[in-house]
Write an enzyme that holds these catalytic residues in place. Sequence first.
Site, PDB file in Angstrom:
ATOM      1  N   ASN A  66       0.694 -16.607  -4.396  1.00 14.88           N
ATOM      2  CA  ASN A  66       1.262 -17.482  -3.054  1.00 14.88           C
ATOM      3  C   ASN A  66       0.175 -17.014  -2.007  1.00 14.88           C
ATOM      4  O   ASN A  66      -0.209 -15.762  -1.817  1.00 14.88           O
ATOM      5  CB  ASN A  66       2.633 -17.443  -2.389  1.00 14.88           C
ATOM      6  CG  ASN A  66       3.715 -17.673  -3.598  1.00 14.88           C
ATOM      7  OD1 ASN A  66       3.411 -18.703  -4.146  1.00 14.88           O
ATOM      8  ND2 ASN A  66       4.670 -16.869  -3.463  1.00 14.88           N
ATOM      9  N   HIS A 125      -6.214  -2.364  -1.091  1.00 19.12           N
ATOM     10  CA  HIS A 125      -5.701  -3.501  -0.062  1.00 19.12           C
ATOM     11  C   HIS A 125      -6.704  -4.814   0.141  1.00 19.12           C
ATOM     12  O   HIS A 125      -7.679  -4.530   0.826  1.00 19.12           O
ATOM     13  CB  HIS A 125      -5.272  -2.851   1.400  1.00 19.12           C
ATOM     14  CG  HIS A 125      -4.742  -4.039   2.301  1.00 19.12           C
ATOM     15  ND1 HIS A 125      -3.220  -4.242   2.110  1.00 19.12           N
ATOM     16  CD2 HIS A 125      -5.142  -4.698   3.281  1.00 19.12           C
ATOM     17  CE1 HIS A 125      -3.120  -5.048   3.153  1.00 19.12           C
ATOM     18  NE2 HIS A 125      -4.110  -5.563   3.679  1.00 19.12           N
ATOM     19  N   ASP A 180      10.140  -6.891  -8.423  1.00 20.43           N
ATOM     20  CA  ASP A 180      10.534  -7.368  -7.086  1.00 20.43           C
ATOM     21  C   ASP A 180      11.844  -7.120  -6.694  1.00 20.43           C
ATOM     22  O   ASP A 180      12.769  -7.113  -7.559  1.00 20.43           O
ATOM     23  CB  ASP A 180      10.511  -9.003  -7.421  1.00 20.43           C
ATOM     24  CG  ASP A 180      10.388  -9.484  -5.831  1.00 20.43           C
ATOM     25  OD1 ASP A 180       9.073 -10.177  -5.588  1.00 20.43           O
ATOM     26  OD2 ASP A 180      11.262  -9.682  -5.114  1.00 20.43           O
ATOM     27  N   CYS A 191       0.780  -1.149   0.102  1.00 13.49           N
ATOM     28  CA  CYS A 191       0.041   0.079   0.025  1.00 13.49           C
ATOM     29  C   CYS A 191       0.894   1.505   0.057  1.00 13.49           C
ATOM     30  O   CYS A 191       0.479   2.464  -0.817  1.00 13.49           O
ATOM     31  CB  CYS A 191      -0.914  -0.075   1.317  1.00 13.49           C
ATOM     32  SG  CYS A 191      -2.412  -1.039   1.110  1.00 13.49           S
ATOM     33  N   THR A 203       4.614 -14.038   2.384  1.00 19.31           N
ATOM     34  CA  THR A 203       5.337 -13.049   2.790  1.00 19.31           C
ATOM     35  C   THR A 203       4.676 -11.561   3.079  1.00 19.31           C
ATOM     36  O   THR A 203       5.131 -11.090   4.214  1.00 19.31           O
ATOM     37  CB  THR A 203       6.761 -13.184   2.852  1.00 19.31           C
ATOM     38  OG1 THR A 203       6.946 -12.507   1.372  1.00 19.31           O
ATOM     39  CG2 THR A 203       7.287 -14.602   2.831  1.00 19.31           C
ATOM     40  N   GLY A 244       3.555 -20.038   1.066  1.00 24.84           N
ATOM     41  CA  GLY A 244       4.871 -19.313   0.991  1.00 24.84           C
ATOM     42  C   GLY A 244       4.520 -17.684   0.869  1.00 24.84           C
ATOM     43  O   GLY A 244       5.338 -16.759   0.607  1.00 24.84           O
ATOM     44  N   HIS A 303      -0.843 -10.367  -4.457  1.00 24.52           N
ATOM     45  CA  HIS A 303       0.002 -10.047  -5.304  1.00 24.52           C
ATOM     46  C   HIS A 303       0.376 -11.177  -6.487  1.00 24.52           C
ATOM     47  O   HIS A 303       0.009 -12.500  -5.987  1.00 24.52           O
ATOM     48  CB  HIS A 303       1.356  -9.449  -5.124  1.00 24.52           C
ATOM     49  CG  HIS A 303       1.894 -10.269  -3.880  1.00 24.52           C
ATOM     50  ND1 HIS A 303       1.596 -10.369  -2.658  1.00 24.52           N
ATOM     51  CD2 HIS A 303       3.152 -11.340  -4.190  1.00 24.52           C
ATOM     52  CE1 HIS A 303       2.311 -11.319  -2.033  1.00 24.52           C
ATOM     53  NE2 HIS A 303       3.282 -11.776  -2.739  1.00 24.52           N
TER      54      HIS A 303
HETATM   55  P1  AMP Z   1       5.355 -13.442  -1.406  1.00 20.06           P
HETATM   56  O1  AMP Z   1       6.443 -14.487  -0.710  1.00 20.06           O
HETATM   57  O2  AMP Z   1       4.698 -14.381  -2.426  1.00 20.06           O
HETATM   58  O3  AMP Z   1       4.370 -12.974  -0.446  1.00 20.06           O
HETATM   59  O4  AMP Z   1       6.169 -12.460  -2.135  1.00 20.06           O
HETATM   60  C1  AMP Z   1       6.277 -11.118  -1.610  1.00 20.06           C
HETATM   61  C2  AMP Z   1       7.335 -10.521  -2.764  1.00 20.06           C
HETATM   62  O5  AMP Z   1       7.709  -9.388  -2.205  1.00 20.06           O
HETATM   63  C3  AMP Z   1       8.837 -11.174  -2.467  1.00 20.06           C
HETATM   64  O6  AMP Z   1       9.069 -11.590  -3.682  1.00 20.06           O
HETATM   65  C4  AMP Z   1       9.681 -10.218  -2.198  1.00 20.06           C
HETATM   66  O7  AMP Z   1      11.007 -10.164  -2.710  1.00 20.06           O
HETATM   67  C5  AMP Z   1       9.066  -8.999  -2.669  1.00 20.06           C
HETATM   68  N1  AMP Z   1       9.108  -7.619  -1.749  1.00 20.06           N
HETATM   69  C6  AMP Z   1       9.050  -7.404  -0.515  1.00 20.06           C
HETATM   70  N2  AMP Z   1       9.506  -6.194  -0.348  1.00 20.06           N
HETATM   71  C7  AMP Z   1       9.737  -5.532  -1.411  1.00 20.06           C
HETATM   72  C8  AMP Z   1       9.919  -4.380  -1.919  1.00 20.06           C
HETATM   73  N3  AMP Z   1      10.092  -3.303  -0.932  1.00 20.06           N
HETATM   74  N4  AMP Z   1       9.950  -3.989  -3.053  1.00 20.06           N
HETATM   75  C9  AMP Z   1       9.832  -4.933  -4.020  1.00 20.06           C
HETATM   76  N5  AMP Z   1       9.517  -6.111  -3.569  1.00 20.06           N
HETATM   77  C10 AMP Z   1       9.624  -6.450  -2.512  1.00 20.06           C
HETATM   78 ZN    ZN Z   2      -1.801  -3.357   1.174  1.00 17.66          ZN
END
Ligand code: AMP
Ligand code: ZN
Length: 113
Positions: A86, A45, A29, A6, A94, A92, A99
Site C-alpha cells: 500500500n 528505512h 502482522d 525500524c 498507515t 491505505g 512493507h
Molecule cells: P499498511 O496499512 O499497509 O501501512 O500496513 C501496516 C500494517 O502494519 C497493518 O497491517 C498493521 O496491522 C501492521 N502493524 C502495525 N503495528 C504493528 C506491530 N507493532 N506489529 C505488527 N504489525 C503491526
Molecule cells: Zn522505519
Amino acid sequence: MDCIFCKMVEGEIPTNVVYENDKVFAFRDINPQAPQHILVIPRNHIPTLNDISDSDADVLAEIPLAIKAIAKEQGFDEAGFRVVANCNADGGQTVFHVHFHLLAGRSLSWPPG
Ligand code: AMP
Ligand code: ZN
C-alpha cells in the site's frame, strides 16, 4: 526517527519474527487479515514506494526471494498467496516504512476493496 518498523528491526519492541537476513526482515502482522499475514520489509528505512531509489535496488530485489523462502518454510507456497504493498492515502498505507503484506491460508477475493 520514530518508526515502529525500524524499532522492530532494532529489537526494541516485541516482534514475532518469521524471517531475517542482512537486508530483509519479516514478522507477523499484529492485526492479521488472513490465517497467515506476514509483513516483509527492508531493514533500512524507506517511507513509501515513492521514495525508493537506485541505491535500494539490491534490498528490494531480495524481497521476492525472501517471500519465496517464507512461503516454502510456512508451507503455503503450493496453495498460493498474495503480496500487497500500500502506498500513501489512496493505497491505505498507515505505517510509513515500506512493507509488503504476504497473505495466505485462505482463498483471497479479487479485486481488493
Ligand atoms: P499498511 O496499512 O499497509 O501501512 O500496513 C501496516 C500494517 O502494519 C497493518 O497491517 C498493521 O496491522 C501492521 N502493524 C502495525 N503495528 C504493528 C506491530 N507493532 N506489529 C505488527 N504489525 C503491526
Ligand atoms: Zn522505519
